[in-house]
Design a protein around this motif. Structure first.
Motif, PDB file in Angstrom:
ATOM      1  N   SER A  83      -2.186   6.053  -5.142  1.00 31.06           N
ATOM      2  CA  SER A  83      -1.882   5.587  -5.898  1.00 31.06           C
ATOM      3  C   SER A  83      -1.576   4.012  -6.767  1.00 31.06           C
ATOM      4  CB  SER A  83      -0.367   6.563  -7.109  1.00 31.06           C
ATOM      5  OG  SER A  83       0.781   5.905  -6.111  1.00 31.06           O
ATOM      6  N   SER A 105      -6.368   7.661  -5.319  1.00 24.27           N
ATOM      7  CA  SER A 105      -6.528   6.382  -5.627  1.00 24.27           C
ATOM      8  C   SER A 105      -7.323   6.724  -7.303  1.00 24.27           C
ATOM      9  CB  SER A 105      -6.969   5.749  -4.769  1.00 24.27           C
ATOM     10  OG  SER A 105      -8.400   6.186  -4.631  1.00 24.27           O
ATOM     11  N   ARG A 159      -8.256  -0.449  -6.302  1.00 29.07           N
ATOM     12  CA  ARG A 159      -8.316  -0.528  -7.560  1.00 29.07           C
ATOM     13  C   ARG A 159      -8.099  -1.583  -8.210  1.00 29.07           C
ATOM     14  NH1 ARG A 159      -5.910   5.149  -9.692  1.00 29.07           N
ATOM     15  NH2 ARG A 159      -4.513   3.063 -10.729  1.00 29.07           N
ATOM     16  N   SER A 210      -2.846   1.972  -5.746  1.00 26.65           N
ATOM     17  CA  SER A 210      -4.471   1.599  -4.940  1.00 26.65           C
ATOM     18  C   SER A 210      -4.822  -0.003  -4.802  1.00 26.65           C
ATOM     19  CB  SER A 210      -5.541   2.353  -4.869  1.00 26.65           C
ATOM     20  OG  SER A 210      -7.179   1.573  -4.996  1.00 26.65           O
ATOM     21  N   PHE A 246     -13.909   6.021  -4.673  1.00 25.38           N
ATOM     22  CA  PHE A 246     -11.581   6.768  -4.690  1.00 25.38           C
ATOM     23  C   PHE A 246     -12.345   8.569  -4.938  1.00 25.38           C
ATOM     24  CE2 PHE A 246     -13.290   3.275  -7.656  1.00 25.38           C
ATOM     25  CZ  PHE A 246     -12.386   2.293  -7.125  1.00 25.38           C
ATOM     26  N   ASP A 296     -12.293   4.529  -0.710  1.00 24.65           N
ATOM     27  CA  ASP A 296     -10.014   4.175  -0.785  1.00 24.65           C
ATOM     28  C   ASP A 296      -9.527   5.462  -1.074  1.00 24.65           C
ATOM     29  OD1 ASP A 296      -8.637   3.089  -1.759  1.00 24.65           O
ATOM     30  OD2 ASP A 296      -8.361   2.494  -3.860  1.00 24.65           O
ATOM     31  N   THR A 348      -6.439   5.109  -0.520  1.00 27.09           N
ATOM     32  CA  THR A 348      -5.080   4.249  -0.392  1.00 27.09           C
ATOM     33  C   THR A 348      -4.018   4.842  -0.898  1.00 27.09           C
ATOM     34  OG1 THR A 348      -5.678   2.702  -1.761  1.00 27.09           O
ATOM     35  CG2 THR A 348      -6.353   2.393   0.399  1.00 27.09           C
ATOM     36  N   HIS A 366       0.735  -1.233   0.118  1.00 23.75           N
ATOM     37  CA  HIS A 366       0.381   0.297  -0.221  1.00 23.75           C
ATOM     38  C   HIS A 366       0.065   1.291   0.186  1.00 23.75           C
ATOM     39  CE1 HIS A 366      -3.673  -2.139   1.632  1.00 23.75           C
ATOM     40  NE2 HIS A 366      -3.359  -2.773   1.521  1.00 23.75           N
TER      41      HIS A 366
END
Lengths: 573, 61
Positions: free
Chosen positions: A206, A330, A211, A208, A326, A202, A204, A8
């Motif tokens: 880039s 993300s 995703r 992610s 998103f 989300d 989290t 992550h």
């Protein structure tokens, strides 16, 4: 099915330097561990970066319960703590509402003048304070501060406000969703547990995992441009100004950026050759040699942090996938020029927070959540487009692209007309929303535009500002009525505010008699300017300080605008 | 976009354009042309006209 292999983080490697001292937060075993059935939480935020924490803090402020899980136990990224640095007026206005602005202003560095050089010649300079768009707000055009400071201020604020639990060292390992809800599997040092959620956010970043797991379609573009950051503290002869070079003689005619942040730390950002080896260019002796070429061999520096980076651009096709929203990186990834990464993540969070809160509190229809996609996807696409243009200017393809850049630079040195072509980054702005289902657009309407945090006088003469009115409205819509109101208007408004989550405030001049409603005095007309409203008109301001609509008379347009801003379906039919 | 003659003196312009590049290398000519296009584009200013001109130049290929 589990997905443990997904990391992550953003994967900064080859870091050097003393680094920053980041705060660490204790792991508290979640109460769900050991119990059989998954716990229920209406809102789960995944990722405790600047975007996730801004959302968490906004929800906490509105008293909406949520949990935020983060795999780490600190702000920033361990061993790679230097990230975003430039924060826009809009972000600073949001942080003021959240109650952390004073800390940011005290720690960060305000700036408004930027100078751009090619070789030894200045080709372009600007002073944001001279630009009209920034003048109304109580917040400055920009503050530079290390991103992890903002994150740490948010953590403290969330803990003080309550309502939202921050769960450190909680790592999402699997996810599924259906029409009944989402199921998240989470690992902690004390064991694993599961959570059921109605809404999952989300944040989290880039890389992610959500995703990937959901196979969310997105557009992507990768460049071959390479950069290396050196965050340094000068022990002798610090630089004086914020400069950028399109072509720096001391960096083989490649670009260099020089910004001051908090703690007297300068970020010196060097463009590298496209084939540069990241491990080599970020080696401490190589970095010191590069700094010596720029500042002279006698200048002594303490290297705080060094890290190489490359960038790409990405943008999802939709900001929502079932129960997952998103936001931030993300949803879209941009190059760092113009500060359009972190700032737009903060705006994503501010946009979704009040809508989620209004829906969870039963004060708006669930359909309102769809407008998050209308508004923030438009912003994401615009930011990708703008930053791709900058990237193309800074790393032109060999051949005609470089020929045109040379032509633009040569002309800009002599003629003002060519200076707008010089693109070292278009600084982030509060993106306007031109196609939102939650806004009512009329002829010449300013609907969908951000309202600055302007000053006015409260009824008792004390100075107030827009953020305080929004605070008072506590997540409801704010209707500002400029000028006198007829008896019939007042009756209609009383009816509306009795039945809808709406707070009405009359805005009068210095000597005008106020009528029976709540009122403030707009002594210099700043509030009216900021709302782009006519005398005798009204402006419907949302909790994120965006205009939902404005109009001239208390009529059916107002009723329709309120309906749209609350996600009531069929109103716009 | 104007596609009918708008010149005050077409022949003189043409001669000046050629003379200005007569002693230049191919690289210098490219640089000269780029600067000239940027200068001329700013004289026009209008985004729609500029887009039409770019499209018209492509069509002639």
């Amino acid at each position: 099915m589990t997905y443990k292999e997904v990391a992550h983080t953003n994967g900064y490697e080859f870091t050097q330097g003393g680094g920053y001292e980041l705060p660490t937060y204790p792991f508290v075993p979640p109460p769900e561990i050991g119990s059989g059935a998954p716990a229920r939480h209406p809102i789960v935020i995944v990722g405790g970066g600047i975007t996730g924490l801004t959302l968490a803090c906004s929800l906490a402020r509105l008293g909406v319960p949520a949990i935020l899980i983060d795999e780490d136990d600190t702000v920033g990224v361990k061993g790679a703590s230097s990230r975003g640095i430039c924060y826009t007026q809009k972000s600073l206005e949001i942080f003021e509402r959240l109650g952390i602005y004073e800390h940011i202003a005290a720690k960060g560095v305000q700036w408004s003048v930027g100078r751009t050089y090619a070789g030894h010649d200045e080709v372009y300079s600007f002073d944001l304070r001279q630009q009209g768009g920034y003048r109304l707000s109580q917040q400055p055009p920009f503050i530079n501060i290390q991103q992890f400071y903002i994150e740490a201020f948010l953590v403290d604020r969330i803990n003080a406000l309550g309502h939202v639990q921050l769960r450190w060292r909680n790592r999402l390992t699997a996810f599924e969703q259906d029409e009944h809800g989402a199921l998240l599997s989470i690992e902690t040092p004390a064991g694993a547990y599961q959570v059921r959620a109605e809404h999952v956010i989300d944040a989290t970043g880039s890389a992610s995992p959500l995703r990937k797991w959901l196979q969310v379609p997105f557009d992507s573009k990768r460049g071959d441009d390479r950069w290396c950051i050196a965050d340094v503290r000068f022990t002798t002869r610090p630089p004086q100004e914020r400069h950028t070079w399109i072509e720096a003689p001391f960096n083989e005619n490649r670009a260099v950026w020089q910004h001051l942040m908090g703690d007297d730390v300068w970020r010196i950002d060097y463009q590298m050759a496209p084939n540069a080896d990241p491990a080599y260019v970020s080696r401490e002796d190589v970095v010191r040699e590069r700094l010596a070429r720029q500042f002279g061999p006698e200048v002594e520096v303490e290297i705080v942090w060094v890290g190489p980076y490359a960038y790409r651009s990405e943008c999802v096709h939709a900001m929502r996938h079932g129960r997952v929203f998103f936001m931030g990186d993300s949803a879209k990834v941009v190059s760092p020029f113009g500060a359009r990464g972190g700032n737009t993540g903060v705006a994503d969070a501010d946009n979704l927070a009040w809508k989620l809160a209004a829906v969870m509190r039963g004060r708006a229809a669930p359909a309102l959540l769809e407008s998050y996609g209308d508004e923030r996807l438009e912003a994401a696409r615009e930011n990708v487009r703008v930053t791709n243009r900058t990237a193309r200017f800074l790393r032109p393809a060999d051949g005609i692209e470089r020929t045109y850049r040379n032509a633009a630079i040569a002309l800009a040195k002599r003629h003002a007309f060519a200076r707008p072509l010089i693109n070292t980054g278009r600084m982030a702005v509060a993106n306007p929303y031109t196609r939102s289902r939650a806004c009512l657009y009329g002829e010449g309407s300013a609907a969908g535009q951000s309202v600055q945090n302007v000053a006015f006088a409260w009824a008792d003469g004390r100075e107030g500002r827009l953020n305080q009115l929004l605070d008072w409205a506590a997540g409801d819509l704010l209707l500002l009525c400029f000028g006198p109101l007829s008896r019939a208007d007042r009756k209609r408004l009383a009816g509306l505010s009795a039945t809808a989550p709406l707070r009405v405030v009359q805005v009068v001049g210095a000597d005008d008699a106020a009528q029976c409603l709540e009122h403030v005095r707009d002594l210099k007309g700043a509030l009216r300017d900021a709302c782009q409203a006519a005398a005798g008109g009204w402006a419907l301001v949302r909790p994120d300080a965006y205009l939902a609509a404005h109009g001239r008379a208390v009529n059916a347009d107002l009723v329709q605008a309120i309906g749209l801003a609350l996600g009531l379906t069929g109103v716009n039919a | 976009m104007i596609t009918t003659p708008n010149w005050q003196d077409a022949d003189t312009f043409y001669e000046q354009l050629l003379d200005a590049q007569a002693d230049l290398s191919p690289e210098q000519i490219q640089a000269f042309s780029a600067r000239l296009i940027l200068l001329l584009a700013n004289q026009m200013g209008d985004a729609r006209v500029l887009a039409d001109c770019i499209a018209a130049a492509r069509e002639a290929l």
